[in-house]
Design a protein around this motif. Structure first.
Motif, PDB file in Angstrom:
ATOM      1  N   THR A 144       0.826  -1.212   0.000  1.00 26.79           N
ATOM      2  CA  THR A 144       0.000   0.000   0.000  1.00 26.79           C
ATOM      3  C   THR A 144       0.858   1.258   0.000  1.00 26.79           C
ATOM      4  O   THR A 144       0.632   2.188  -0.781  1.00 26.79           O
ATOM      5  CB  THR A 144      -0.935   0.006   1.222  1.00 26.79           C
ATOM      6  N   ARG A 158      -9.144   6.281  -2.396  1.00 26.83           N
ATOM      7  CA  ARG A 158      -9.767   5.520  -1.304  1.00 26.83           C
ATOM      8  C   ARG A 158      -9.066   4.177  -1.153  1.00 26.83           C
ATOM      9  O   ARG A 158      -8.668   3.553  -2.137  1.00 26.83           O
ATOM     10  CB  ARG A 158     -11.266   5.307  -1.576  1.00 26.83           C
ATOM     11  N   VAL A 160      -9.638   0.480   0.999  1.00 26.69           N
ATOM     12  CA  VAL A 160     -10.505  -0.366   1.813  1.00 26.69           C
ATOM     13  C   VAL A 160      -9.696  -1.575   2.265  1.00 26.69           C
ATOM     14  O   VAL A 160      -9.080  -2.252   1.446  1.00 26.69           O
ATOM     15  CB  VAL A 160     -11.755  -0.814   1.023  1.00 26.69           C
ATOM     16  N   VAL A 161      -9.684  -1.817   3.569  1.00 30.04           N
ATOM     17  CA  VAL A 161      -8.927  -2.923   4.140  1.00 30.04           C
ATOM     18  C   VAL A 161      -9.919  -3.941   4.694  1.00 30.04           C
ATOM     19  O   VAL A 161     -10.725  -3.613   5.577  1.00 30.04           O
ATOM     20  CB  VAL A 161      -7.985  -2.444   5.263  1.00 30.04           C
ATOM     21  N   ASN A 198      -5.268  -5.005  10.586  1.00 31.61           N
ATOM     22  CA  ASN A 198      -5.934  -4.437   9.414  1.00 31.61           C
ATOM     23  C   ASN A 198      -6.757  -3.202   9.783  1.00 31.61           C
ATOM     24  O   ASN A 198      -6.749  -2.187   9.078  1.00 31.61           O
ATOM     25  CB  ASN A 198      -6.862  -5.465   8.766  1.00 31.61           C
ATOM     26  N   ALA A 202      -6.072   1.023   8.782  1.00 32.43           N
ATOM     27  CA  ALA A 202      -7.007   1.972   8.173  1.00 32.43           C
ATOM     28  C   ALA A 202      -7.084   3.251   8.994  1.00 32.43           C
ATOM     29  O   ALA A 202      -7.170   4.357   8.440  1.00 32.43           O
ATOM     30  CB  ALA A 202      -8.390   1.337   8.036  1.00 32.43           C
ATOM     31  N   ALA A 216     -10.023   6.132   3.984  1.00 33.09           N
ATOM     32  CA  ALA A 216      -9.606   4.761   4.297  1.00 33.09           C
ATOM     33  C   ALA A 216     -10.602   4.148   5.272  1.00 33.09           C
ATOM     34  O   ALA A 216     -10.985   4.783   6.263  1.00 33.09           O
ATOM     35  CB  ALA A 216      -8.203   4.747   4.892  1.00 33.09           C
ATOM     36  N   SER A 218     -12.004   0.152   7.041  1.00 32.03           N
ATOM     37  CA  SER A 218     -11.842  -1.295   7.186  1.00 32.03           C
ATOM     38  C   SER A 218     -13.220  -1.896   7.396  1.00 32.03           C
ATOM     39  O   SER A 218     -14.192  -1.186   7.700  1.00 32.03           O
ATOM     40  CB  SER A 218     -10.917  -1.624   8.367  1.00 32.03           C
ATOM     41  N   CYS A 277     -18.355   0.193   1.422  1.00 27.45           N
ATOM     42  CA  CYS A 277     -17.172   0.962   1.856  1.00 27.45           C
ATOM     43  C   CYS A 277     -16.346   1.466   0.675  1.00 27.45           C
ATOM     44  O   CYS A 277     -15.632   2.467   0.802  1.00 27.45           O
ATOM     45  CB  CYS A 277     -16.299   0.106   2.770  1.00 27.45           C
ATOM     46  N   GLY A 288     -11.496   6.373   8.402  1.00 23.51           N
ATOM     47  CA  GLY A 288     -10.727   5.539   9.310  1.00 23.51           C
ATOM     48  C   GLY A 288     -11.534   4.516  10.075  1.00 23.51           C
ATOM     49  O   GLY A 288     -10.965   3.675  10.769  1.00 23.51           O
ATOM     50  N   TYR A 290     -14.187   1.356  11.090  1.00 19.81           N
ATOM     51  CA  TYR A 290     -14.394  -0.064  10.777  1.00 19.81           C
ATOM     52  C   TYR A 290     -15.897  -0.293  10.625  1.00 19.81           C
ATOM     53  O   TYR A 290     -16.689   0.122  11.488  1.00 19.81           O
ATOM     54  CB  TYR A 290     -13.818  -0.904  11.912  1.00 19.81           C
TER      55      TYR A 290
END
Length: 331
Positions: A144, A158, A160-161, A198, A202, A216, A218, A277, A288, A290
């Motif tokens: 990344t 953007r 996405v994790v 993970n 993010a 970003a 997750s 997401c 940021g 989740y």
């Protein structure tokens, strides 16, 4: 009134809703071999005509099948294959260098860090790290950051994790992230550590790069039987899950009780949060965060755990990760 988005949200409906945000995008997805969530996600969003989907995996033969499926769904969508192994920093660096050399791909609008391994027997990566932490987190961390200039070149960058609700089984083991060379290893708790990482990644990405326009997030995708579960013995009396129950019991989560067990989702459900997401404009104020079942996870309801929401831990993990990959990334 039911929430607008929920566990019952369907990926195909979200793709239609966010079609304008998908069309024309350049999207890179890790872990796109057939039989996994990455492949399902790529074929689903192909219907809305992104300009290019970059498919990654360890072998060209596997991800070419996904490219072929995309072509069937929408023959106008271009695909490009990128072969590398997240368990090898050398392989990751080579792949990142390849991406950065593509003159015809000046930017990447969306990176989806989807690849991963789950509950595997103890082993180490090429660089000597426990496989789940090394593959699921460190490989993605390095990749990344090495292609970040391409991402930030987008008008709407953007990342996405893909994490998991299984982050509940362990925080980061700061003094023993390598599980004492296997002596203290518990495969589900090791998976939990990697999934906590993970989520924290993010958080760090949002903190460090929001001023440059980066979003970003997750997420927990859902429960679905993919090739990720190849190391589970479903023929065992307990379905091969006794050590997961042991981890839940050790941590004291509500999931130690059978009535709280998750049910298997449909294909439409399991990638819905991926799509949400990736393309929702409504979540930009939650940079940021989740996400769980297409909403910001609720800590009070044990959808996310405190060790995965700490900005202090996120920064601590970033510093540790830089040390482990042997490179600093200052933004």
């Amino acid at each position: 009134m039911a929430p607008r988005y929920s566990k019952d949200s369907k990926a195909s409906e979200l793709v239609q809703e966010f079609a304008d945000n998908i069309k024309g995008k350049v999207i890179l997805v890790t872990g796109t071999s057939p039989g996994g969530l990455g492949a399902l996600y790529c074929t689903a969003i192909a219907k809305a005509s992104p300009s290019l989907i970059i498919l990654t995996g360890r072998t060209a033969a596997a991800i070419q099948k996904t490219a072929d499926e995309i072509k069937v769904v929408n023959s106008d969508v271009k695909t490009q294959l990128l072969i590398f192994d997240l368990a090898s920093f050398q392989s990751v660096r080579k792949a990142a260098g390849e991406v950065n050399s593509w003159k015809d791909v000046p930017h990447i609008d969306l990176l989806v860090n989807n690849a991963g391994i789950m509950a595997v027997p103890y082993g180490t990566t090429e660089d000597g790290f426990e496989r789940q932490f090394g593959t699921n987190h460190l490989g993605h961390f390095l990749f990344t950051n090495l292609i970040m200039d391409k991402i930030l070149a987008s008008k709407t960058p953007r990342i996405v994790v893909v994490s998991s609700v299984a982050h509940r089984t362990n925080p980061i083991r700061w003094a023993d992230y390598n599980w004492s060379d296997g002596k203290t290893y518990q495969r589900w708790m090791a998976y939990g550590q990697s999934k906590t990482a993970n989520i924290l990644m993010a958080i760090s990405l949002a903190q460090k790069l929001q001023r440059k326009g980066l979003q970003a997030f997750s997420l927990h995708p859902g429960i679905f039987l993919t090739n990720l579960s190849r190391d589970l013995d479903f023929n065992a009396p307990d379905g091969g899950m006794s050590d997961l129950t042991a981890a839940e019991t050790f941590m004291g989560t509500k999931y130690m009780h059978p009535e709280n067990a998750y049910l298997v989702d449909s294909e439409e459900q399991v990638i819905a949060t991926h799509v949400f997401c990736s393309f929702s404009d409504d979540i930009q104020g939650h940079n940021g965060k989740y996400f769980h079942e297409c909403h910001v996870a609720d800590e009070a309801n044990e959808e996310v755990y405190s060790w995965a929401t700490s900005a202090i831990y996120a920064d601590k993990l970033w510093t540790l990760s830089e040390k482990l990959v042997g490179q600093e990334f200052k933004y």
